[in-house]
Design an enzyme around this catalytic site. Sequence first.
Site, PDB file in Angstrom:
ATOM      1  N   LYS A  67     -13.023  -8.687  27.443  1.00 27.38           N
ATOM      2  CA  LYS A  67     -13.558  -7.346  27.658  1.00 27.38           C
ATOM      3  C   LYS A  67     -12.898  -6.634  28.834  1.00 27.38           C
ATOM      4  O   LYS A  67     -12.478  -5.496  28.707  1.00 27.38           O
ATOM      5  CB  LYS A  67     -15.047  -7.436  27.996  1.00 27.38           C
ATOM      6  CG  LYS A  67     -15.977  -7.131  26.861  1.00 27.38           C
ATOM      7  CD  LYS A  67     -17.423  -7.152  27.358  1.00 27.38           C
ATOM      8  CE  LYS A  67     -17.724  -8.410  28.126  1.00 27.38           C
ATOM      9  NZ  LYS A  67     -18.549  -8.359  29.277  1.00 27.38           N
ATOM     10  N   ARG A  99     -26.805  -4.701  28.371  1.00 30.92           N
ATOM     11  CA  ARG A  99     -26.778  -6.094  27.938  1.00 30.92           C
ATOM     12  C   ARG A  99     -28.132  -6.562  27.428  1.00 30.92           C
ATOM     13  O   ARG A  99     -28.244  -7.697  26.957  1.00 30.92           O
ATOM     14  CB  ARG A  99     -26.414  -6.958  29.149  1.00 30.92           C
ATOM     15  CG  ARG A  99     -25.023  -7.534  29.141  1.00 30.92           C
ATOM     16  CD  ARG A  99     -24.925  -8.326  30.425  1.00 30.92           C
ATOM     17  NE  ARG A  99     -23.882  -9.286  30.466  1.00 30.92           N
ATOM     18  CZ  ARG A  99     -22.675  -9.076  31.005  1.00 30.92           C
ATOM     19  NH1 ARG A  99     -22.340  -7.900  31.449  1.00 30.92           N
ATOM     20  NH2 ARG A  99     -21.812 -10.061  31.077  1.00 30.92           N
ATOM     21  N   ARG A 124      -9.425 -19.154  33.354  1.00 28.07           N
ATOM     22  CA  ARG A 124      -9.678 -18.099  34.336  1.00 28.07           C
ATOM     23  C   ARG A 124     -10.297 -18.689  35.604  1.00 28.07           C
ATOM     24  O   ARG A 124      -9.983 -18.260  36.711  1.00 28.07           O
ATOM     25  CB  ARG A 124     -10.619 -17.040  33.749  1.00 28.07           C
ATOM     26  CG  ARG A 124     -10.879 -15.896  34.712  1.00 28.07           C
ATOM     27  CD  ARG A 124     -11.598 -14.750  34.045  1.00 28.07           C
ATOM     28  NE  ARG A 124     -13.018 -15.014  33.887  1.00 28.07           N
ATOM     29  CZ  ARG A 124     -13.863 -14.205  33.269  1.00 28.07           C
ATOM     30  NH1 ARG A 124     -13.425 -13.092  32.714  1.00 28.07           N
ATOM     31  NH2 ARG A 124     -15.135 -14.491  33.173  1.00 28.07           N
ATOM     32  N   ARG A 177     -13.634 -17.873  39.968  1.00 29.81           N
ATOM     33  CA  ARG A 177     -14.957 -17.242  39.883  1.00 29.81           C
ATOM     34  C   ARG A 177     -16.046 -18.292  39.901  1.00 29.81           C
ATOM     35  O   ARG A 177     -15.996 -19.254  39.152  1.00 29.81           O
ATOM     36  CB  ARG A 177     -15.078 -16.412  38.592  1.00 29.81           C
ATOM     37  CG  ARG A 177     -14.731 -14.966  38.801  1.00 29.81           C
ATOM     38  CD  ARG A 177     -14.768 -14.209  37.517  1.00 29.81           C
ATOM     39  NE  ARG A 177     -16.085 -14.234  36.851  1.00 29.81           N
ATOM     40  CZ  ARG A 177     -16.400 -13.397  35.865  1.00 29.81           C
ATOM     41  NH1 ARG A 177     -15.536 -12.487  35.463  1.00 29.81           N
ATOM     42  NH2 ARG A 177     -17.574 -13.467  35.296  1.00 29.81           N
ATOM     43  N   ARG A 230     -23.957 -18.875  30.211  1.00 32.18           N
ATOM     44  CA  ARG A 230     -23.719 -17.444  29.951  1.00 32.18           C
ATOM     45  C   ARG A 230     -23.597 -17.166  28.465  1.00 32.18           C
ATOM     46  O   ARG A 230     -24.022 -16.116  27.988  1.00 32.18           O
ATOM     47  CB  ARG A 230     -22.477 -16.956  30.692  1.00 32.18           C
ATOM     48  CG  ARG A 230     -22.827 -16.343  32.028  1.00 32.18           C
ATOM     49  CD  ARG A 230     -21.717 -16.471  33.029  1.00 32.18           C
ATOM     50  NE  ARG A 230     -20.544 -15.715  32.687  1.00 32.18           N
ATOM     51  CZ  ARG A 230     -19.300 -16.150  32.860  1.00 32.18           C
ATOM     52  NH1 ARG A 230     -19.080 -17.353  33.347  1.00 32.18           N
ATOM     53  NH2 ARG A 230     -18.292 -15.386  32.549  1.00 32.18           N
TER      54      ARG A 230
HETATM   55  P1  ADP Z   1     -18.511 -11.862  31.609  1.00 30.20           P
HETATM   56  O1  ADP Z   1     -17.107 -12.190  31.923  1.00 30.20           O
HETATM   57  O2  ADP Z   1     -19.377 -13.050  31.532  1.00 30.20           O
HETATM   58  O3  ADP Z   1     -18.684 -10.921  30.482  1.00 30.20           O
HETATM   59  P2  ADP Z   1     -19.307  -9.811  33.596  1.00 30.20           P
HETATM   60  O4  ADP Z   1     -18.238  -9.616  34.593  1.00 30.20           O
HETATM   61  O5  ADP Z   1     -19.520  -8.718  32.622  1.00 30.20           O
HETATM   62  O6  ADP Z   1     -19.092 -11.215  32.922  1.00 30.20           O
HETATM   63  O7  ADP Z   1     -20.707 -10.082  34.340  1.00 30.20           O
HETATM   64  C1  ADP Z   1     -20.843 -11.156  35.253  1.00 30.20           C
HETATM   65  C2  ADP Z   1     -22.304 -11.342  35.651  1.00 30.20           C
HETATM   66  O8  ADP Z   1     -22.815 -10.135  36.255  1.00 30.20           O
HETATM   67  C3  ADP Z   1     -23.271 -11.617  34.498  1.00 30.20           C
HETATM   68  O9  ADP Z   1     -23.284 -12.976  34.131  1.00 30.20           O
HETATM   69  C4  ADP Z   1     -24.602 -11.159  35.123  1.00 30.20           C
HETATM   70  O10 ADP Z   1     -25.092 -12.091  36.067  1.00 30.20           O
HETATM   71  C5  ADP Z   1     -24.193  -9.925  35.900  1.00 30.20           C
HETATM   72  N1  ADP Z   1     -24.283  -8.710  35.050  1.00 30.20           N
HETATM   73  C6  ADP Z   1     -23.245  -7.922  34.661  1.00 30.20           C
HETATM   74  N2  ADP Z   1     -23.662  -6.902  33.902  1.00 30.20           N
HETATM   75  C7  ADP Z   1     -25.011  -7.047  33.774  1.00 30.20           C
HETATM   76  C8  ADP Z   1     -26.022  -6.334  33.077  1.00 30.20           C
HETATM   77  N3  ADP Z   1     -25.737  -5.254  32.336  1.00 30.20           N
HETATM   78  N4  ADP Z   1     -27.309  -6.773  33.174  1.00 30.20           N
HETATM   79  C9  ADP Z   1     -27.616  -7.841  33.912  1.00 30.20           C
HETATM   80  N5  ADP Z   1     -26.707  -8.581  34.569  1.00 30.20           N
HETATM   81  C10 ADP Z   1     -25.421  -8.205  34.517  1.00 30.20           C
END
Ligand code: ADP
Length: 202
Positions: free
Chosen positions: A14, A89, A128, A134, A145
Amino acid sequence: MTRMLIVGPPGAGKGTQASRITSAYGIPDISTGDIFRENIKNETPLGKQVKAIVDSGDYVPDSLTNELVTNRLLQDDARNGFLLDGYPRTLEQVHFLDQLLDSKGQKLEAVIQLVADQDEIVSRLTKRAQEQGRADDSEDAIRHRQQVYLRETSPLIDVYRDRGLLVEVDGLGDMDEVAERIKAALAERGIVPVGQRDESVA
Ligand code: ADP
């Protein structure tokens, strides 16, 4: 004025695709995950509040996330369009965003769904973790996740499909190929990159 979302399971690429789309379409990439990580890194009050949650792979409470997005969308660069990456989300976030956009007389034009195989994703994320370190990329956190995504976020896909907004794109393969697939799918809906627009019509 292009208002879009990009959704997909953790590790579907993404973030990478979001930054390509936003440069091609001249809109800001608004990643809630990036904003949370930035706050954690800078040890802001918000960062301190969410660090443990984000590190464990759980979702930050809707109230905090909704407030963050509300404020971000008020900034100048988001006035004429945006790509929200990682938001909404949860169904509650979907409803919140609906009301927020309604109140501004705005609507979404497309929801890009990146579709990717689970095994492929685990190997990408483990890679990654090695490259970027991370804290939420440990194997346990990745699995967690994925479960959270399946439970909380995959129901959103149906909502946007029912609204006719969903643009499904195969997220596997070369990053450039995926980017081309996204552009082709958006073009079918009349959404074209900056520079390919017929300005006389606009
Ligand atoms: P991924 O690579 O898992 O898609 P993101 O960078 O989008 O990860 O998000 C990392 C973390 O940030 C999520 O696991 C969550 O803890 C938090 N987070 C991000 N966006 C949201 C959201 N819309 N609602 C709640 N938590 C969020």
